[in-house]
Design a protein around this motif. Structure first.
Motif, short mmCIF file in Angstrom:
data_model
loop_
_atom_site.label_atom_id
_atom_site.label_comp_id
_atom_site.label_asym_id
_atom_site.label_seq_id
_atom_site.Cartn_x
_atom_site.Cartn_y
_atom_site.Cartn_z
N LYS A 1 9.58 12.72 2.38
CA LYS A 1 8.86 11.74 3.21
C LYS A 1 7.40 12.18 3.38
O LYS A 1 6.47 11.39 3.23
CB LYS A 1 9.56 11.62 4.57
CG LYS A 1 8.87 10.68 5.55
CD LYS A 1 9.62 10.64 6.88
CE LYS A 1 9.02 11.68 7.80
NZ LYS A 1 9.53 11.66 9.16
N HIS A 2 7.19 13.46 3.67
CA HIS A 2 5.83 13.97 3.85
C HIS A 2 5.06 13.99 2.54
O HIS A 2 3.86 13.73 2.51
CB HIS A 2 5.87 15.37 4.48
CG HIS A 2 6.30 15.35 5.90
ND1 HIS A 2 7.41 16.02 6.33
CD2 HIS A 2 5.79 14.74 7.00
CE1 HIS A 2 7.56 15.84 7.62
NE2 HIS A 2 6.59 15.05 8.05
N ILE A 3 5.76 14.29 1.44
CA ILE A 3 5.10 14.29 0.12
C ILE A 3 4.64 12.88 -0.23
O ILE A 3 3.50 12.68 -0.68
CB ILE A 3 6.05 14.87 -0.96
CG1 ILE A 3 6.27 16.36 -0.70
CG2 ILE A 3 5.48 14.64 -2.35
CD1 ILE A 3 7.34 16.99 -1.58
N GLU A 4 5.49 11.89 0.00
CA GLU A 4 5.10 10.49 -0.27
C GLU A 4 3.94 10.07 0.62
O GLU A 4 3.00 9.41 0.16
CB GLU A 4 6.30 9.56 -0.03
CG GLU A 4 7.37 9.68 -1.10
CD GLU A 4 8.64 8.89 -0.75
OE1 GLU A 4 8.61 8.08 0.20
OE2 GLU A 4 9.65 9.10 -1.45
N ARG A 5 3.99 10.44 1.89
CA ARG A 5 2.90 10.13 2.82
C ARG A 5 1.60 10.80 2.36
O ARG A 5 0.52 10.20 2.41
CB ARG A 5 3.27 10.59 4.23
CG ARG A 5 2.39 9.95 5.30
CD ARG A 5 2.86 10.31 6.68
NE ARG A 5 2.02 11.40 7.16
CZ ARG A 5 2.40 12.33 8.01
NH1 ARG A 5 3.62 12.34 8.48
NH2 ARG A 5 1.58 13.28 8.38
N PHE A 6 1.72 12.03 1.90
CA PHE A 6 0.55 12.76 1.42
C PHE A 6 -0.11 12.03 0.25
O PHE A 6 -1.29 11.72 0.27
CB PHE A 6 0.95 14.19 1.01
CG PHE A 6 -0.16 14.96 0.36
CD1 PHE A 6 -1.13 15.57 1.13
CD2 PHE A 6 -0.26 15.06 -1.02
CE1 PHE A 6 -2.16 16.30 0.55
CE2 PHE A 6 -1.28 15.77 -1.61
CZ PHE A 6 -2.23 16.38 -0.82
N TRP A 7 0.68 11.74 -0.81
CA TRP A 7 0.10 11.13 -2.01
C TRP A 7 -0.40 9.71 -1.76
O TRP A 7 -1.29 9.24 -2.45
CB TRP A 7 1.09 11.16 -3.17
CG TRP A 7 1.31 12.54 -3.70
CD1 TRP A 7 2.49 13.21 -3.76
CD2 TRP A 7 0.32 13.44 -4.23
NE1 TRP A 7 2.30 14.47 -4.28
CE2 TRP A 7 0.97 14.64 -4.59
CE3 TRP A 7 -1.06 13.37 -4.44
CZ2 TRP A 7 0.33 15.73 -5.15
CZ3 TRP A 7 -1.71 14.45 -4.98
CH2 TRP A 7 -1.03 15.62 -5.33
N SER A 8 0.13 9.02 -0.74
CA SER A 8 -0.34 7.67 -0.44
C SER A 8 -1.77 7.67 0.10
O SER A 8 -2.43 6.63 0.10
CB SER A 8 0.59 6.98 0.57
OG SER A 8 0.44 7.55 1.85
N ARG A 9 -2.24 8.82 0.54
CA ARG A 9 -3.59 8.92 1.11
C ARG A 9 -4.58 9.59 0.16
O ARG A 9 -5.66 10.00 0.58
CB ARG A 9 -3.54 9.70 2.42
CG ARG A 9 -2.74 8.96 3.46
CD ARG A 9 -2.73 9.68 4.75
NE ARG A 9 -1.92 8.94 5.72
CZ ARG A 9 -1.57 9.41 6.88
NH1 ARG A 9 -1.95 10.61 7.25
NH2 ARG A 9 -0.84 8.70 7.68
N VAL A 10 -4.20 9.69 -1.12
CA VAL A 10 -5.07 10.35 -2.10
C VAL A 10 -5.58 9.32 -3.09
O VAL A 10 -4.82 8.51 -3.61
CB VAL A 10 -4.29 11.47 -2.85
CG1 VAL A 10 -5.14 12.05 -3.97
CG2 VAL A 10 -3.87 12.55 -1.88
N THR A 11 -6.90 9.33 -3.33
CA THR A 11 -7.52 8.49 -4.35
C THR A 11 -7.89 9.38 -5.52
O THR A 11 -8.69 10.31 -5.36
CB THR A 11 -8.79 7.79 -3.81
OG1 THR A 11 -8.43 7.03 -2.66
CG2 THR A 11 -9.41 6.90 -4.86
N LYS A 12 -7.33 9.09 -6.69
CA LYS A 12 -7.60 9.91 -7.87
C LYS A 12 -8.80 9.33 -8.63
O LYS A 12 -8.80 8.17 -9.01
CB LYS A 12 -6.38 9.96 -8.79
CG LYS A 12 -5.19 10.66 -8.16
CD LYS A 12 -4.01 10.69 -9.08
CE LYS A 12 -2.83 11.39 -8.42
NZ LYS A 12 -1.65 11.43 -9.28
#
Length: 173
Positions: free
Chosen positions: A5-16
């Motif tokens: 859950k935290h990993i998904e939340r983390f990557w949802s806030r990253v712009t590559k």
């Protein structure tokens, strides 16, 4: 260690982007932070990114008291909100300082061998102002440009001073 859950939340806030992967969540002191209560609260996002992709960190959140042996996650790109794992590497506080000095950043920049304009900082080409080492060539250029911008004011002040000195000298006679 970090839940899905935290990993998904983390990557949802990253712009590559082509180079850096930018953290778009909360930040403090220029570094990205994410709150994970089960792991102790606010955690630096570059540490989270390193742990998710490469692993190897014993503690995700570290004590803020200085410890020379503490393992840090350092940035190759010097972009504090970057979470691109290719830009991150492990090191100590000493490694971080050496990296900073090699790149001419921070107060360590005082000990670089060249000024920002490329002049070599040798004993004959530096001026000491407090704790700073200033390039003599740049200082001369800066002084000349200041004079050229303000020469009318400077010359007017010099004339007033000469006139006052002359009056004082005449009064003494």
């Amino acid at each position: 260690m970090i839940s899905k859950k935290h990993i998904e939340r983390f990557w949802s806030r990253v712009t590559k982007t082509e180079t850096c992967w930018i953290w778009n969540g909360g930040s403090r002191g220029g570094y990205g932070y994410m709150c994970i209560q089960s792991l102790g609260g606010k955690i630096a996002t570059h540490r989270i990114a390193y742990q998710i992709t490469k692993g190897g960190l014993k503690k995700l959140k570290y004590n803020t008291k200085f410890n020379a042996e503490r393992i840090l996650v350092l940035h190759k790109c010097d972009n504090r909100i970057c979470v691109n794992p290719d830009h991150l590497f492990l090191g100590t506080a000493k490694d971080n300082s050496l990296d900073m000095a090699a790149k001419g950043r921070g107060t360590a920049g005082r000990y670089t061998k060249h000024c920002p304009k490329g002049h070599e900082k040798t004993d004959s080409n530096i001026i000491y102002k407090g704790t700073n080492r200033i390039c003599r060539a740049c200082s001369l250029v800066s002084g000349r440009s200041f004079y050229n911008r303000n020469k009318d004011k400077i010359n007017a002040r010099r004339k007033v001073k000469r006139d006052l000195d002359k009056e004082i000298k005449d009064e003494r006679k």
